[in-house]
Design a protein around this motif. Structure first.
Motif, short mmCIF file in Angstrom:
data_model
loop_
_atom_site.label_atom_id
_atom_site.label_comp_id
_atom_site.label_asym_id
_atom_site.label_seq_id
_atom_site.Cartn_x
_atom_site.Cartn_y
_atom_site.Cartn_z
N SER A 1 0.88 -1.17 0.00
CA SER A 1 0.00 0.00 0.00
C SER A 1 0.91 1.22 0.00
CB SER A 1 -0.90 -0.01 1.23
OG SER A 1 -1.67 1.17 1.29
N ALA A 2 0.66 2.15 -0.89
CA ALA A 2 1.53 3.33 -1.01
C ALA A 2 0.68 4.59 -1.02
CB ALA A 2 2.38 3.25 -2.27
N GLU A 3 0.96 5.49 -0.08
CA GLU A 3 0.24 6.76 0.02
C GLU A 3 1.18 7.90 -0.32
OE1 GLU A 3 -2.11 9.49 3.35
OE2 GLU A 3 -1.53 7.43 3.82
N GLN A 4 0.79 8.71 -1.30
CA GLN A 4 1.66 9.82 -1.70
C GLN A 4 1.61 10.94 -0.67
OE1 GLN A 4 0.83 12.34 -5.25
NE2 GLN A 4 2.76 11.54 -6.05
N LYS A 5 2.76 11.54 -0.39
CA LYS A 5 2.82 12.67 0.53
C LYS A 5 3.83 13.69 0.00
CE LYS A 5 6.40 10.93 3.66
NZ LYS A 5 6.80 10.82 5.07
N SER A 6 3.69 14.92 0.47
CA SER A 6 4.58 16.00 0.04
C SER A 6 5.34 16.55 1.23
CB SER A 6 3.79 17.13 -0.62
OG SER A 6 3.13 16.67 -1.77
N SER A 7 6.58 16.89 1.01
CA SER A 7 7.39 17.52 2.07
C SER A 7 8.25 18.60 1.44
CB SER A 7 8.26 16.48 2.77
OG SER A 7 9.15 15.85 1.86
N ARG A 8 8.53 19.64 2.21
CA ARG A 8 9.35 20.75 1.72
C ARG A 8 10.71 20.74 2.42
NH1 ARG A 8 6.46 24.40 -1.17
NH2 ARG A 8 7.96 26.08 -0.83
#
Length: 508
Positions: free
Chosen positions: A65-72
């Motif tokens: 299971s892969a959940e996309q996330k964003s980080s700066r």
């Protein structure tokens, strides 16, 4: 649906499976999941390679299971990496100056000379002796520590948290740092998790059925939500889509479309019949395209022409006219029509030759003007025009029908401003409140046709004609978010924009 894994030429599917299984083994070792960036670091490969591996594993079913996330995070620019390695411009300038100083002109020839000199002077690391006998000379004043390089090296080591926001912003202002958004995946075990890859079949073949081998095969499930291949077809230009919507609005309001298939018009119908004097600036070559062949028109309704000539030169119908020597030679000149009101004049003259009945006309077609080309102006554009003729029409009727028309466009906040047109009196510019720009913008022009225009045609005295017009290009640009008209019309149009533009639905 088949999800292909793209590999470099020469690599085998075994090599791909090896990467996928390496990812799976790392996922197996951690409880609660892991970040794809950490996986890339552990395996020593580029993060995009791991992103591709994650998508390949997702295509195999419920393995992960892969959940996309964003980080700066902060990242060194190319110049920032150079400074982290070789030192800041100001430090390089400082270190290049010997104890006895260095001529300023020689210092400025260094690769970092100009920027480094300015920063070093600002930091008071150096001083400039303009009175030196050999010419301006630069001397050191203090011992220094290259803090800029130290800060960039901290960021390079992933320790940007040790810097204050003010320090990061200063480095960003110098274009040594940039804040980037990184998209990664949080990977956890799926319901069918396994550390080995079993190839899933994507097609049931006759051979499998004949041999019975299909019973031992594992098939990839169908993706019924997958998009199909778009069929090849023609596409309407955005202008034509918006034109269709405007045309439908006029038809719903009971208007009849005027024939507008004559781009070439005589000056008589384009200007004179509208009570526009022959010395008016709009009739100059700087504003109008005149035709060289055929240069002149010869067929006019002679009795009507004489009445137009008289009202221009002598007056009549309660008007003193313009009091000038009206010339048939000017009226005969052929041109590319500058407005569709020339068509309205022809239709109103035709109406006057029969027993009068109230009418509502509209037209949407091209007009031509000798404009300076820029982001909002072309030498040709489309004009939308509405005309209503009936007994006793007033400015109030015009305002009412404008409210009805623009409401159907989804424009409800209207204002009217007095204006001047040669052939309408009174005349009004129409303004609408633009919610996006938070200001009033002009959306059209309108007015009541003058008696000097209508009565020579032969229309009854009590008949008034109200009219309004606007361009087709401006609402199209607003609707589709286009800032430059040359991206909508002309040789610079991107055909992909035509293919991709959605159906136009005006917010009525």
């Amino acid at each position: 649906m088949i999800f292909p894994v793209i590999v470099a030429q020469g690599e085998s599917s075994m090599a791909d499976n090896g990467l996928l299984e390496s990812v799976l083994r790392l996922v197996e070792k951690v409880d609660g999941g892991t970040d794809s960036q950490d996986v890339a670091a552990d395996l020593g490969v580029d993060h995009q390679v791991i992103v591709g591996a994650v998508k390949s594993l997702q295509a195999l079913g419920e393995v992960i299971s892969a959940e996309q996330k964003s980080s700066r995070h902060w990242e060194l620019t190319g110049e920032g990496r150079e400074i982290a390695e070789q030192g800041s411009h100001e430090a390089r300038v400082f270190n290049a100056i010997p104890d006895e100083g260095l001529p300023q002109n020689q210092l400025m020839k260094m690769p970092s000379g100009k920027v480094g000199f300015s920063k070093a002077m600002s930091n008071k690391w150096i001083r400039l002796d303009k009175a030196h006998e050999g010419g301006p000379r630069v001397f050191k004043t203090v011992t220094i520590e290259d803090t800029v390089r130290d800060k960039l090296q901290l960021v390079q080591k992933g320790q940007s948290a040790k810097l204050e926001d003010k320090e990061k912003n200063e480095l960003k202002k110098r274009k040594l740092l940039s804040e980037v958004t990184v998209k990664s995946y949080w990977i956890t075990k799926g319901s069918s998790f396994s550390t080995t890859i079993t190839k899933q079949e994507t097609e049931l073949t006759p051979e499998m059925i004949a041999s019975g081998s299909w019973k031992e095969k594992k098939f990839k499930p169908y993706n019924f939500e997958a998009m199909g291949v778009a069929p090849d077809c023609g596409h309407l230009h955005p202008l034509m889509k918006v034109r269709t919507q405007f045309r439908q609005i006029f038809l719903e309001m009971g208007f009849t479309e005027m024939p507008t298939n004559n781009f070439i018009e005589s000056s008589f119908w384009n200007f004179d019949s509208l009570f526009q004097p022959q010395q008016h600036p709009a009739r100059d070559q700087h504003d109008t395209f005149f035709i060289s062949d055929p240069a002149l028109a010869h067929e006019f309704p002679q009795d009507y022409l004489e009445r137009v000539k008289k009202v221009h030169s002598e007056g009549g119908y309660g008007s003193q006219g313009y009091k000038y020597d009206w010339k048939i030679e000017e009226a005969q000149k052929n041109l590319l029509r500058t407005h569709t009101t020339a068509v309205s004049a022809r239709m109103l003259y035709k109406l006057a030759q029969q027993k009068f009945t109230p009418v509502k006309y509209f037209s949407i077609d091209r007009v031509f003007r000798n404009e300076t080309l820029d982001a909002t102006h072309l030498a040709e554009f489309h004009q939308i025009e509405g005309v209503v003729a009936d007994y006793g029409l007033t400015l109030g009727n015009l305002m009412g029908i404008l409210h009805q028309f623009f409401t159907k466009l989804g424009i409800t906040k209207l204002r009217f401003k007095p204006a001047y047109n040669p052939y309408t009196e009174p005349s009004m510019e129409v303004f609408s409140y633009h919610e996006g720009l938070k200001k009033w913008v002009e959306v059209g022009n309108s007015g009541v046709f003058r008696p000097e225009m209508l009565l020579p045609m032969g229309l009854p005295e009590g008949v008034s004609v109200i009219a309004w017009g606007l361009s087709l290009e401006r609402p199209t640009m607003i609707k589709y978010g286009i800032n430059n008209i040359r991206e909508l019309v002309g040789h610079k149009v991107n055909l992909q924009m035509v293919y991709d533009s959605p159906i136009c639905r005006l917010d009525s």
